[in-house]
Scaffold this active site. Structure first.
Site, PDB file in Angstrom:
ATOM      1  N   ILE A 152       0.431   5.140  -3.186  1.00 57.72           N
ATOM      2  CA  ILE A 152      -0.565   5.896  -2.413  1.00 57.72           C
ATOM      3  C   ILE A 152      -1.831   6.114  -3.240  1.00 57.72           C
ATOM      4  CG2 ILE A 152      -1.022   8.151  -1.358  1.00 57.72           C
ATOM      5  CD1 ILE A 152       1.995   8.267  -0.626  1.00 57.72           C
ATOM      6  N   GLY A 177       3.087  12.086  -8.865  1.00 57.73           N
ATOM      7  CA  GLY A 177       4.308  12.831  -8.562  1.00 57.73           C
ATOM      8  C   GLY A 177       5.537  11.982  -8.805  1.00 57.73           C
ATOM      9  N   ILE A 178       6.653  12.672  -8.966  1.00 57.24           N
ATOM     10  CA  ILE A 178       7.932  11.989  -9.179  1.00 57.24           C
ATOM     11  C   ILE A 178       9.016  12.664  -8.337  1.00 57.24           C
ATOM     12  CG2 ILE A 178       7.432  11.253 -11.558  1.00 57.24           C
ATOM     13  CD1 ILE A 178       9.192  13.667 -12.492  1.00 57.24           C
ATOM     14  N   GLY A 215      18.890  17.664  -0.883  1.00 48.91           N
ATOM     15  CA  GLY A 215      18.883  16.800  -2.068  1.00 48.91           C
ATOM     16  C   GLY A 215      17.569  16.849  -2.825  1.00 48.91           C
ATOM     17  N   TYR A 238      11.832  18.991  -5.529  1.00 46.83           N
ATOM     18  CA  TYR A 238      10.645  18.335  -4.954  1.00 46.83           C
ATOM     19  C   TYR A 238      10.063  19.174  -3.804  1.00 46.83           C
ATOM     20  CZ  TYR A 238       7.982  14.346  -2.967  1.00 46.83           C
ATOM     21  OH  TYR A 238       7.000  13.498  -2.488  1.00 46.83           O
TER      22      TYR A 238
HETATM   23  P1  NDP Z   1       4.670   5.971  -6.903  1.00 50.75           P
HETATM   24  O1  NDP Z   1       5.957   6.274  -7.608  1.00 50.75           O
HETATM   25  O2  NDP Z   1       4.509   4.668  -6.198  1.00 50.75           O
HETATM   26  O3  NDP Z   1       3.443   6.137  -7.951  1.00 50.75           O
HETATM   27  C1  NDP Z   1       3.355   7.309  -8.696  1.00 50.75           C
HETATM   28  C2  NDP Z   1       2.101   7.312  -9.542  1.00 50.75           C
HETATM   29  O4  NDP Z   1       2.048   8.571 -10.246  1.00 50.75           O
HETATM   30  C3  NDP Z   1       2.109   6.235 -10.620  1.00 50.75           C
HETATM   31  O5  NDP Z   1       0.772   5.821 -10.867  1.00 50.75           O
HETATM   32  C4  NDP Z   1       2.664   6.981 -11.828  1.00 50.75           C
HETATM   33  O6  NDP Z   1       2.299   6.404 -13.077  1.00 50.75           O
HETATM   34  C5  NDP Z   1       2.008   8.340 -11.644  1.00 50.75           C
HETATM   35  N1  NDP Z   1       2.702   9.425 -12.346  1.00 50.75           N
HETATM   36  C6  NDP Z   1       3.968   9.870 -12.136  1.00 50.75           C
HETATM   37  N2  NDP Z   1       4.250  10.883 -12.991  1.00 50.75           N
HETATM   38  C7  NDP Z   1       3.139  11.075 -13.746  1.00 50.75           C
HETATM   39  C8  NDP Z   1       2.811  11.918 -14.820  1.00 50.75           C
HETATM   40  N3  NDP Z   1       3.677  12.840 -15.303  1.00 50.75           N
HETATM   41  N4  NDP Z   1       1.578  11.825 -15.385  1.00 50.75           N
HETATM   42  C9  NDP Z   1       0.680  10.921 -14.918  1.00 50.75           C
HETATM   43  N5  NDP Z   1       0.925  10.088 -13.892  1.00 50.75           N
HETATM   44  C10 NDP Z   1       2.149  10.145 -13.319  1.00 50.75           C
HETATM   45  O7  NDP Z   1       4.463   7.208  -5.915  1.00 50.75           O
HETATM   46  P2  NDP Z   1       3.884   7.230  -4.412  1.00 50.75           P
HETATM   47  O8  NDP Z   1       2.645   6.457  -4.336  1.00 50.75           O
HETATM   48  O9  NDP Z   1       4.988   6.946  -3.484  1.00 50.75           O
HETATM   49  O10 NDP Z   1       3.577   8.797  -4.264  1.00 50.75           O
HETATM   50  C11 NDP Z   1       2.308   9.345  -4.620  1.00 50.75           C
HETATM   51  C12 NDP Z   1       2.312  10.819  -4.264  1.00 50.75           C
HETATM   52  O11 NDP Z   1       2.558  10.972  -2.879  1.00 50.75           O
HETATM   53  C13 NDP Z   1       3.388  11.624  -4.981  1.00 50.75           C
HETATM   54  O12 NDP Z   1       2.894  12.888  -5.318  1.00 50.75           O
HETATM   55  C14 NDP Z   1       4.472  11.735  -3.943  1.00 50.75           C
HETATM   56  O13 NDP Z   1       5.269  12.867  -4.149  1.00 50.75           O
HETATM   57  C15 NDP Z   1       3.653  11.845  -2.681  1.00 50.75           C
HETATM   58  N6  NDP Z   1       4.365  11.442  -1.493  1.00 50.75           N
HETATM   59  C16 NDP Z   1       4.910  10.196  -1.370  1.00 50.75           C
HETATM   60  C17 NDP Z   1       5.572   9.841  -0.228  1.00 50.75           C
HETATM   61  C18 NDP Z   1       6.166   8.490  -0.029  1.00 50.75           C
HETATM   62  O14 NDP Z   1       6.858   8.310   0.984  1.00 50.75           O
HETATM   63  N7  NDP Z   1       5.935   7.521  -0.896  1.00 50.75           N
HETATM   64  C19 NDP Z   1       5.762  10.792   0.870  1.00 50.75           C
HETATM   65  C20 NDP Z   1       5.143  12.072   0.652  1.00 50.75           C
HETATM   66  C21 NDP Z   1       4.476  12.365  -0.499  1.00 50.75           C
HETATM   67  P3  NDP Z   1       3.138   5.141 -13.678  1.00 50.75           P
HETATM   68  O15 NDP Z   1       2.739   3.958 -12.839  1.00 50.75           O
HETATM   69  O16 NDP Z   1       2.677   5.038 -15.089  1.00 50.75           O
HETATM   70  O17 NDP Z   1       4.578   5.475 -13.524  1.00 50.75           O
END
Ligand code: NDP
Length: 241
Positions: free
Chosen positions: A14, A84-85, A143, A147
């Site tokens: 995203i 986010g994670i 679960g 989050y």
């Molecule tokens: P991805 O796992 O595809 O990507 C996550 C991104 O966040 C990566 O660039 C990762 O870096 C970075 N990141 C994670 N932890 C850290 C940290 N501690 N410090 C810096 N960067 C970090 O996630 P999504 O694109 O799926 O999700 C993006 C956001 O949207 C999140 O907050 C998620 O909770 C939210 N979201 C997602 C949904 C979904 O269905 N996908 C639904 C609802 C919300 P790196 O590449 O180095 O790991």
């Protein structure tokens, strides 16, 4: 819109779609990431967007990182707290580590990053802070106590800071995506994904670009009267008031 933007977690999923969309609308964008150098290098090559690596759960790292970005591209007008994670598990089995890793990366990060840019936005009387929450922060998800708590916390933060920023031209809004086709969702089993898709009236997962459109709308200079809001984009899975 020639504004300077930072997108955390902007190199994949995203965040990558948001960074590209803001660039397409004329912004200078910096995308941050945690540790996946390969994905970040590929993203940089494909988009020309600068990438910066640090852990957004670490306050001092955020301070140093924002100083570095602002030295390169100037003061920040738009911050998208997207990184986010997940560390899923039923609550009775959840470890303190699973709990705190998610709170740190998903919620502490919002304080850590917003705190670096909010004073400057107030002084310049313009700012856009956009927090990427989740459908599971709105409705709760089995679960995912960690989050769901972090993502609901983002909504409280959004509503409170919106009130502090309003008079100074700084809007603070959230986007609550439903299930979007990214690596985070690909980590789920096919069985779980099928059962989730069956609950989405639109009949499919969302696309990252659809969330990027919501962010572009909120980031626009013309969107100055909308603050403290939650834009819900979930294919009709959860109709929140
Ligand atoms: P991805 O796992 O595809 O990507 C996550 C991104 O966040 C990566 O660039 C990762 O870096 C970075 N990141 C994670 N932890 C850290 C940290 N501690 N410090 C810096 N960067 C970090 O996630 P999504 O694109 O799926 O999700 C993006 C956001 O949207 C999140 O907050 C998620 O909770 C939210 N979201 C997602 C949904 C979904 O269905 N996908 C639904 C609802 C919300 P790196 O590449 O180095 O790991």
């Amino acid at each position: 819109m020639s504004k300077n933007a930072i997108v955390t977690g902007g190199t994949r999923g995203i965040g990558a779609a948001i960074a590209q969309r803001l660039k397409d609308s004329g912004c200078t964008v910096a995308a941050t990431y945690a540790g996946n150098d390969e994905a970040a290098a590929k993203f940089k090559d494909e988009t020309g967007i600068s990438v910066f690596k640090w852990d957004v759960g670490d306050y001092e790292a955020c301070k140093g990182g924002v100083i570095e970005i602002e030295a390169a591209q100037g003061p920040t007008d738009i911050l998208v707290n997207n990184a986010g994670i997940t560390r899923d598990g039923m609550f009775h089995k959840m470890t303190p580590q699973q709990w705190s890793e998610v709170i740190r990366a998903d919620l502490d990060s919002v304080f850590n990053m917003s705190h670096q840019v909010f004073p400057g936005m107030r002084e310049r009387k313009f700012g856009r802070i956009i927090n990427i929450s989740s459908i599971n922060g709105q409705k709760g998800q089995m679960g995912q106590t960690n989050y769901s708590a972090a993502k609901a916390g983002m909504l409280g933060f959004t509503r409170a800071l919106a009130q502090e920023g309003a008079f100074k031209g700084v809007t603070v809004n959230a986007v609550a995506p439903g299930y979007i086709a990214t690596d985070m969702v690909a980590a789920m089993s096919e069985k779980v994904l099928d059962s989730i898709t069956a609950q989405i009236p639109v009949g499919r997962l969302g696309e990252a670009s659809e969330i990027a459109e919501c962010v572009a709308f909120l980031a626009d200079e013309k969107c100055g009267f909308m603050t403290g809001a939650v834009l819900t984009a979930n294919g009709g899975q959860y109709i929140a008031s």
